[in-house]
Each structure stands twice: as structure tokens, then as C-alpha cells.
Design an enzyme around this catalytic site. Structure first.
Site, short mmCIF file in Angstrom:
data_model
loop_
_atom_site.label_atom_id
_atom_site.label_comp_id
_atom_site.label_asym_id
_atom_site.label_seq_id
_atom_site.Cartn_x
_atom_site.Cartn_y
_atom_site.Cartn_z
N PHE A 112 0.81 -1.22 0.00
CA PHE A 112 0.00 0.00 0.00
C PHE A 112 0.84 1.27 0.00
CE2 PHE A 112 0.83 0.20 4.53
CZ PHE A 112 0.67 1.53 4.87
N LYS A 113 2.11 1.17 0.42
CA LYS A 113 2.96 2.36 0.46
C LYS A 113 3.14 2.97 -0.93
CE LYS A 113 3.69 1.65 4.85
NZ LYS A 113 4.97 1.39 5.49
N ASP A 114 2.97 2.16 -1.99
CA ASP A 114 3.09 2.70 -3.34
C ASP A 114 2.07 3.80 -3.61
OD1 ASP A 114 5.18 1.02 -4.29
OD2 ASP A 114 3.76 -0.59 -4.64
#
Length: 483
Positions: A112-114
Site C-alpha cells: 500500500f505504500k506505493d
């Protein structure tokens, strides 16, 4: 829109300035002077937008000093379908009448950090070019932040990346993603300590104003507000799609403000450093119809303890190594932003209380605990290794879906907070491919890796191991920083 420090020692500054600074000059975290409010009419007008268009609208409320056409271009580049698994960017997967997974792991590093880092990479390069300057990113990662930052910033002009990670505390896949990169501007540093030690080193070095100025040090950890506002977007995206489903189930075409407000949903968020769920808190403050923000922790349950008792006790060296390693954090940096809100945005009162945390090792807000749920909408829970294994197994057997251990923590806690008629949206954290050991334990087989990911695991790795020592990190930065 201008930004202030939680600790009160910073003159109001625009978005592009706080983007490059990370921490405020007084050591606090930047927050907007006021949280923008979105009307029901705006919500309805956003319903048909693609993800990049929605990001332009939401981020544009915070990044008001970036021309709208430039911001739209940056969002299109960040959320290009070619970088993600589909044109949806964030697909929703309905498991049953109560639970829906919000697919945040379709980006290049499968985490999810993308979602925030892809935008941050674009906007940093833009801001640096506008100013004619350079930036050296100093960050700490417990697993996914590092790879997302490095993949977003690799090869970017005028940017160097120095990423601290805890030796032996990340999965094999996470190490391979980071350490296999060969770009000249990427520097991986494995510290003899846990994530909290890495995070402490980052704060110590960025707190050295002269060193920070001389080497143009910035941050991409979730303390950087640009990441926070980029993450707000997917709360709006998920609500818009979930509310469409609610309206369809009701046979309703009513788009009045009252009807929209009645379509409340809750979100469960696997949480370590509190940045992801704080973005949800801001979305709720902006007017998004969110009933509950359910915080899910693993055995390092300092945040669950805080929301359950009102007492915050970081554990430091007692941080446990678990099977959901990206949440192995016992001192959540972004909690400062929430506590600032609890103090009514009174920087002086907040700073005095926060100094007490540093002095006494705990912050007692038990007198305010009732407000956490009633006023701010928070709930919380803890998931264990046994819960993760059971949840991965059950989700696979019931729905044919394999989830990673952090998402399993979210699902396990979400089931304890279901309410009749209120959809529960669980934020997916990463692809299960990154954590094959626990998947094998749960369902007897590992996810089948595509050939390109298998090659990644076999690639040579490039990392510098250091002691838990700020001077050792400073010397690396001084030697390799982009001038």
C-alpha cells in the site's frame, strides 16, 4: 493552505516548502492550519472520476501552491495504470455482505505504500526542479516503506535516498526488493537494531539543523505530510464505490446530502506508525461519512493499549519480531498529530504534555479516552500470530482469497467491530507473495511467484551494515549525498 507545527515553533509555510522539509524545524510534525471540508455536492461531483482525477481534487485541497494543471500532470504520472494492476488503481473486492477488501497493493512493490510514494516521487522531482535544488532523503523502514520509496525515487534527478532498515527483521522478499536495486542514488543501510532504533536515528540526524541544512536532508516516512494527504484519496475512492453498492442494494437514486451522509461505512486499518489511519481520520474530518476507524495492531499493541486505556507507553527495546513485520513498531511517530487534535490544536499545551512523554516514558490521556470513540470515531484491537494464521486459512477457504499477514490482522480485528447495516472496508496492506512462510503455515502452499519476482529473490544484494550509531550514518550521508 498553510502548515503549522504541532509544537508551535514554526511560521506558517506552504505545501511545497513542508514537502521538502519533512519534520518541522522545532522537531514537531506539520499539520494544516485547518482541515478542508468537502460538501455533499462535491462528493457527488467526484463520483465518476478516475483515480488520478480524484487524487487531483483531494490533494489539490492541500497542495494549493501547486498550479492545478501541474498537479493533474503529476497525479496522472503517479497513478498511471501501467504502474498498477488495472485502470481502477484501487480495486474493491467484496468478500460478503459485511466485509470488503480495499486493494491497495497493485503498485510496483506490491504494498500500500506505493499509493503515496508514487505521488511523492513525482511531486518531489517537480518541486526540486522548480527551486533548482537537491534533496537527500533519510528514511527508516520496517519493510514496505523502504522499497516503495526507493522504487518511486530511483533515478530521480537531484534526489538521493538513504534508507535505514533493521537487520534480520524484514522478510526475504522485502530485503530482496530493496537490496537488489543498483541505482546510484539509492543507498540501503541495515542497522543493528529494530525499526524503532532506525526511526530514532532518523529523528536524531534530522534534528541536527546544521547537518540537515548542509546535506539537504528530507524525509519520506509517513511523517512527511505529502504522504498523508496522498493516502486520503483512497478513503474517498473506496467510500464512493461502497456507497454506490449501498445505493444499489437499497434501490435508491437519492443523491441528497442527507442520503449521502446516511451511507456510512467503517474502515479497518492495519497500523504500525499511525500514518495510514491518520489519513482516514483527516478524511472523516473533511466530511467523508465514516462511522468507525478501527485500528488493528499485532502483538506490538501499544496503539491498541492507547485507544483502549488512554495511556500511551512506547516500549522501545521490547518491540517483538512477529509474522507481520511491517507493524513491528512500538513508537508511532504519527500519533503526535492525533494527540495534537485531542489537545484542541493548542500547541503549547500539547508540547508540554509531549515533553512529559519524553521525561516519564508515558502519556496519560485516560481522562480523554471517551472522546476517542465518541468524538473521533476510533476503535482498536490486537491480532496474534494464531489469529493471522487462522484468518489467512479461513479467508482462503471461504472466499478463495489469499491475504498477507498484515491484512489478516486487519480482517481478524474487523470482525470484532462489525455493526449491522454498516459495511466494513478493510485496507489491504500487501500481496501475500511477500510473506510466503506464514501463507504456507496457513494453507499448506506458498503463493506462486511470477518469474520476474523469483529472479528478484535470486539477484545480488547491495547493503551496508552499520551499528546503531548516528555518527556511522552521518558519515555515509556525508560521503554519498547528492550535492
Amino acid at each position: 493552505m498553510k502548515y503549522l507545527s504541532t509544537r508551535g515553533g514554526m511560521a506558517p509555510a506552504p505545501f511545497s516548502e513542508i514537502l521538502l522539509e519533512g519534520l518541522a524545524p522545532d522537531g514537531g510534525l506539520v499539520v494544516p492550519e485547518q482541515v478542508p471540508v468537502v460538501t455533499a455536492a462535491q462528493l457527488e461531483s467526484w463520483r465518476g472520476l478516475g483515480y488520478a482525477e480524484l487524487a487531483t481534487e483531494v490533494i489539490g485541497l492541500y497542495a494549493t501552491d501547486i498550479p492545478r494543471d501541474a498537479l493533474a500532470r503529476l497525479c496522472r504520472a503517479a497513478y498511471d495504470p501501467a504502474r498498477f494492476g488495472s485502470a481502477d488503481i484501487v480495486p474493491l473486492r467484496r468478500l460478503d455482505d459485511e466485509l470488503t477488501l480495499v486493494g491497495l497493493s497493485e503498485g510496483p512493490t506490491l504494498a500500500f505504500k506505493d499509493m503515496a510514494m508514487q505521488f511523492l516521487g513525482q511531486v518531489l522531482e517537480y518541486a526540486l526542479a522548480e527551486r533548482g535544488t537537491t534533496l537527500n532523503i533519510l528514511g527508516a523502514t520496517s519493510g514496505d516503506t523502504g522499497s516503495a520509496a526507493e522504487y518511486a525515487l530511483r533515478g530521480k534527478h537531484g534526489v538521493g535516498v538513504f534508507m535505514l532498515s533493521p537487520q534480520g527483521r524484514m522478510s526475504r522478499f522485502q530485503r530482496a526488493q530493496m537490496y537488489s536495486l543498483t541505482d546510484e542514488n539509492i543507498h540501503n543501510i541495515a542497522v543493528d537494531g529494530d525499526f524503532d532504533a532506525c526511526q530514532h536515528l532518523v529523528k536524531e540526524i534530522t534534528g541536527d539543523a546544521e547537518f540537515k541544512r548542509r546535506h539537504h536532508i528530507g524525509a519520506v516516512n509517513s511523517i512527511n505530510f505529502a504522504r498523508i494527504c496522498a493516502q486520503i484519496v483512497y478513503y474517498f475512492w473506496a467510500w464512493l464505490r461502497a456507497s454506490d453498492a449501498l445505493a444499489a442494494s437499497e434501490g435508491s437514486t437519492d443523491a441528497s446530502p442527507a442520503a449521502l451522509a446516511a451511507r456510512e461505512v467503517s474502515f479497518t486499518v492495519p497500523s504500525g506508525n499511525f500514518g495510514n489511519i491518520f489519513s482516514g481520520f483527516l478524511a472523516k474530518r473533511m466530511g467523508l461519512p465514516i462511522r468507525r476507524l478501527v485500528l488493528a495492531t499485532n502483538e506490538n499493541n501499544v496503539l491498541d493499549e492507547f485507544f483502549s486505556t488512554g495511556v500511551y507507553r512506547p516500549r522501545g527495546e521490547q518491540t517483538l519480531a512477529t509474522s507481520s513485520p511491517s507493524m513491528d513498531i512500538s513508537k508511532a511517530s504519527n500519533l503526535e498529530r492525533f494527540v495534537f487534535e485531542v489537545f484542541g490544536r493548542d500547541a503549547e499545551a500539547f508540547a508540554e504534555a509531549w515533553r512529559g512523554l519524553d521525561r516519564d516514558g508515558e502519556l496519560d490521556l485516560s481522562a480523554e479516552r471517551g472522546r476517542f470513540a465518541d468524538e473521533f470515531g476510533f476503535a482498536s484491537g490486537t491480532s496474534t500470530h494464531a489469529d493471522r494464521v487462522a484468518t489467512i486459512r479461513e479467508t482462503h477457504e471461504r472466499y478463495g482469497v489469499v491475504v498477507d499477514p498484515h491484512t489478516a490482522d486487519g480482517l481478524a480485528v474487523a470482525r470484532r467491530h462489525l455493526e449491522p447495516g454498516v459495511p466494513m472496508l478493510v485496507l489491504e496492506t500487501a500481496k501475500p507473495d511477500k510473506f510466503p512462510e506464514i501463507v504456507v503455515e496457513a494453507i499448506g502452499a506458498a503463493p506462486e511467484l511470477p518469474a520476474e519476482l523469483q529472479r528478484l529473490l535470486e539477484a545480488p544484494q547491495h547493503v551496508t551494515e552499520t551499528p546503531n550509531d548516528a555518527e556511522a550514518i552521518r558519515s555515509i550521508i556525508a560521503r554519498d549525498a547528492v550535492a
